[in-house]
Design a protein around this motif. Structure first.
Motif, mmCIF file in Angstrom:
data_model
loop_
_atom_site.group_PDB
_atom_site.id
_atom_site.type_symbol
_atom_site.label_atom_id
_atom_site.label_comp_id
_atom_site.label_asym_id
_atom_site.label_seq_id
_atom_site.Cartn_x
_atom_site.Cartn_y
_atom_site.Cartn_z
ATOM 1 N N GLU A 149 0.830 -1.209 0.000
ATOM 2 C CA GLU A 149 0.000 0.000 0.000
ATOM 3 C C GLU A 149 0.865 1.261 0.000
ATOM 4 O O GLU A 149 0.527 2.268 -0.645
ATOM 5 C CB GLU A 149 -0.937 -0.003 1.204
ATOM 6 N N THR A 150 1.999 1.211 0.708
ATOM 7 C CA THR A 150 2.922 2.340 0.676
ATOM 8 C C THR A 150 3.434 2.562 -0.741
ATOM 9 O O THR A 150 3.522 3.710 -1.216
ATOM 10 C CB THR A 150 4.106 2.098 1.627
ATOM 11 N N ALA A 151 3.761 1.472 -1.431
ATOM 12 C CA ALA A 151 4.202 1.586 -2.823
ATOM 13 C C ALA A 151 3.124 2.234 -3.681
ATOM 14 O O ALA A 151 3.417 3.134 -4.483
ATOM 15 C CB ALA A 151 4.557 0.201 -3.369
ATOM 16 N N ARG A 152 1.900 1.789 -3.529
ATOM 17 C CA ARG A 152 0.799 2.346 -4.328
ATOM 18 C C ARG A 152 0.667 3.849 -4.108
ATOM 19 O O ARG A 152 0.569 4.636 -5.066
ATOM 20 C CB ARG A 152 -0.519 1.648 -3.974
ATOM 21 N N ALA A 172 1.873 -4.557 -10.992
ATOM 22 C CA ALA A 172 0.677 -3.968 -11.591
ATOM 23 C C ALA A 172 0.525 -2.495 -11.223
ATOM 24 O O ALA A 172 -0.080 -1.721 -11.970
ATOM 25 C CB ALA A 172 -0.559 -4.753 -11.148
ATOM 26 N N LEU A 173 1.083 -2.113 -10.088
ATOM 27 C CA LEU A 173 1.026 -0.716 -9.667
ATOM 28 C C LEU A 173 2.019 0.153 -10.427
ATOM 29 O O LEU A 173 1.925 1.383 -10.398
ATOM 30 C CB LEU A 173 1.341 -0.608 -8.169
ATOM 31 N N GLY A 174 3.000 -0.486 -11.070
ATOM 32 C CA GLY A 174 4.044 0.259 -11.754
ATOM 33 C C GLY A 174 5.348 0.310 -10.990
ATOM 34 O O GLY A 174 6.260 1.062 -11.358
ATOM 35 N N ALA A 175 5.461 -0.489 -9.913
ATOM 36 C CA ALA A 175 6.699 -0.532 -9.149
ATOM 37 C C ALA A 175 7.748 -1.357 -9.889
ATOM 38 O O ALA A 175 7.420 -2.297 -10.622
ATOM 39 C CB ALA A 175 6.453 -1.143 -7.770
ATOM 40 N N TYR A 204 10.909 1.310 -6.058
ATOM 41 C CA TYR A 204 11.508 -0.011 -6.171
ATOM 42 C C TYR A 204 10.964 -0.850 -5.019
ATOM 43 O O TYR A 204 11.164 -0.508 -3.847
ATOM 44 C CB TYR A 204 13.036 0.080 -6.136
ATOM 45 N N ALA A 205 10.248 -1.903 -5.381
ATOM 46 C CA ALA A 205 9.588 -2.757 -4.391
ATOM 47 C C ALA A 205 10.477 -3.940 -4.073
ATOM 48 O O ALA A 205 10.622 -4.862 -4.885
ATOM 49 C CB ALA A 205 8.235 -3.226 -4.917
ATOM 50 N N ILE A 244 3.757 5.867 -5.499
ATOM 51 C CA ILE A 244 3.704 5.937 -6.967
ATOM 52 C C ILE A 244 2.675 6.971 -7.383
ATOM 53 O O ILE A 244 2.917 7.788 -8.282
ATOM 54 C CB ILE A 244 3.384 4.551 -7.561
ATOM 55 N N GLU A 245 1.546 6.955 -6.708
ATOM 56 C CA GLU A 245 0.497 7.936 -6.979
ATOM 57 C C GLU A 245 0.982 9.359 -6.719
ATOM 58 O O GLU A 245 0.570 10.312 -7.395
ATOM 59 C CB GLU A 245 -0.728 7.626 -6.104
ATOM 60 N N ALA A 246 1.891 9.497 -5.740
ATOM 61 C CA ALA A 246 2.442 10.814 -5.399
ATOM 62 C C ALA A 246 3.591 11.217 -6.320
ATOM 63 O O ALA A 246 4.145 12.312 -6.163
ATOM 64 C CB ALA A 246 2.923 10.803 -3.948
#
Length: 226
Positions: free
Chosen positions: A16-19, A43-46, A29-30, A22-24
């Motif tokens: 969720e932090t990654a999501r 899928a989130l783009g990480a 890098y996950a 990325i939105e911000a």
């Protein structure tokens, strides 16, 4: 563009932090031990990075693969073995400390050259109110009812690591957060908070300004007085 590495980012608070970052606008890098579980983060783009925080070679390889680093989020953690006080010994404690505490030192040390090259280096360590003595000693707080040797001890150490790193690295913003009691796999999804609520504090500290706070312990309601 802000480049961010999150450890333990395949699920729960890390995902969720990654999501949210990325939105911000962050390039995220996950980091995760098992990249076969990377579907959701990808899928989130990480960008997926194989990273076992208990293995120095894996840590070194992961950091070496990064083009740059502005924000390090030490999120990976385990609850440890469910054992009685009679069964819980030094080996059991070591297994928890290795993932929850020693890993922060491994990853942070390896990342220091990249962070030092950043114009605005930030480190966020994910701890817990279960490691904060004032909370644990307050009978009106849920933390006082959790009786476990490994996890609580490890999170107390994480809080102190954050304080000491903030003093030793005055050019960086180093802060520690308490996500709060959040519904994740770590607690069998028993927490009353959503993962979005549980990441409010880490996202806030990951996006602070260059003159923002350092050496603090905070939750989603703000800085907690030591």
């Amino acid at each position: 563009m802000t480049t961010t590495l999150i450890t333990g980012a395949n699920k729960g608070l890390g995902l969720e932090t990654a999501r949210r970052l990325i939105e911000a606008g962050h390039t995220v890098y996950a980091g995760m031990r098992d990249t076969s579980k990377a579907t959701d983060a990808a899928a989130l783009g990480a960008h997926i990075v194989q990273l076992d925080v208990t293995d120095q070679a894996s840590v070194d390889a992961a950091i070496a693969s990064l083009p740059a680093l502005d924000v390090l989020i030490n999120n990976a953690g385990i609850t440890g073995p469910q054992a009685t006080v009679e069964e819980f010994g030094a080996d059991e404690l070591h297994s928890v400390l290795d993932t929850n505490v020693y890993s922060i030192v491994r990853v942070t040390q390896a990342a220091l050259p990249l962070l030092s090259a950043s114009d605005h280096p930030v480190i966020v360590n994910v701890a817990s109110g279960l490691g904060f003595p004032r909370f644990v000693m307050d009978p009106d707080r849920v933390e006082s009812s959790v009786l476990t040797l490994g996890y609580t001890t490890s999170k107390a150490a994480v809080i102190m690591l954050g304080i000491q790193y903030s003093k030793l690295l005055p050019g960086m913003r180093v802060n520690t957060i308490d996500p709060g009691y959040t519904a994740t796999d770590l607690n069998g999804k028993s927490g009353p908070q959503t993962v979005t609520e549980g990441t409010d504090a880490v996202v806030a500290m990951a996006t602070i300004a260059a003159d923002g706070p350092t050496g603090t312990f905070s939750d989603r309601d703000g800085v907690i007085a030591y």
